[in-house]
Design a protein around this motif. Sequence first.
Motif, short mmCIF file in Angstrom:
data_model
loop_
_atom_site.label_atom_id
_atom_site.label_comp_id
_atom_site.label_asym_id
_atom_site.label_seq_id
_atom_site.Cartn_x
_atom_site.Cartn_y
_atom_site.Cartn_z
N LYS A 152 0.86 -1.21 0.06
CA LYS A 152 0.76 -0.46 0.12
C LYS A 152 0.58 1.17 -0.20
O LYS A 152 1.74 1.02 0.44
CB LYS A 152 -0.52 -0.07 1.11
N VAL A 162 3.92 7.87 -5.80
CA VAL A 162 2.24 8.01 -6.10
C VAL A 162 2.57 8.60 -7.79
O VAL A 162 2.36 7.81 -8.43
CB VAL A 162 1.94 8.70 -5.25
N LEU A 173 -1.91 2.15 -9.18
CA LEU A 173 -2.77 1.92 -7.38
C LEU A 173 -4.04 1.48 -7.76
O LEU A 173 -4.96 1.88 -8.81
CB LEU A 173 -2.58 3.65 -6.73
N ASN A 177 -5.47 2.29 -2.31
CA ASN A 177 -3.76 2.36 -2.55
C ASN A 177 -2.99 1.45 -2.71
O ASN A 177 -1.82 1.05 -2.46
CB ASN A 177 -3.59 3.48 -1.47
N ILE A 179 -0.02 -1.63 -5.13
CA ILE A 179 0.02 -0.94 -6.16
C ILE A 179 -0.13 -2.88 -6.68
O ILE A 179 -0.48 -3.23 -6.35
CB ILE A 179 2.25 -1.29 -6.13
#
Length: 208
Positions: A152, A162, A173, A177, A179
């Motif tokens: 996450k 991000v 994502l 959130n 990956i």
Amino acid sequence: MKHFKVGNEIDWLEALELSYLEDLKVLFDESQSRLRSKMVSFQERVDRVDEKDKEDYIDFHYDTLVQIRDDLPRITNNSMLTNLYAFFEVHLNNFYDKVRIESASDVQTKHLTNKLNFLNEKFAVEAVKTKEIIQLDFIREIRNRIMHSNGKVEKKQFPELVLKIEHCPHTSLSSLNEIILSNDFINETFKVVEDVLRNINTGYKGMQ
């Protein structure tokens, strides 16, 4: 038959260590093939259901669908990335320590980028290209989030990461959130790890 010789000595990185990557790649391809087969099997079962009952059938098996389509591929790819990075890190550290000792350098660093730049400097050639250093550092950041926060990435805590994830065509994502790494990203990681280790090995041999 391949011969991995440096003078009269066997090049063990080429002969044994990099063969591990070949085995790992076979394992990765097989796991992806099994996941695709599971998805095809699920779709075939859906296709056999009467049209009027399909929506209910999918709803009833939705958790299974999510597991096959989303959860298992994410877990598999995350696991493969951490394995690849661990393999790379061990060998990078070995080369770094050897070069530092043999060049009588008092430089000591724990950061990936600094180690790679140090090796380039001591080899007097660009064994590792700038774009490869950037790519490996991105892999390192993703690996850290997988290891330390179960994949996450909190946007407020890691805004730069991000942005990197969003700008990379092979990473994203989820709504939670988490990956998400595509198969292409894993395949690119295989390539950069092998290429960089092979080039560092060549650079190190050139110092001898």
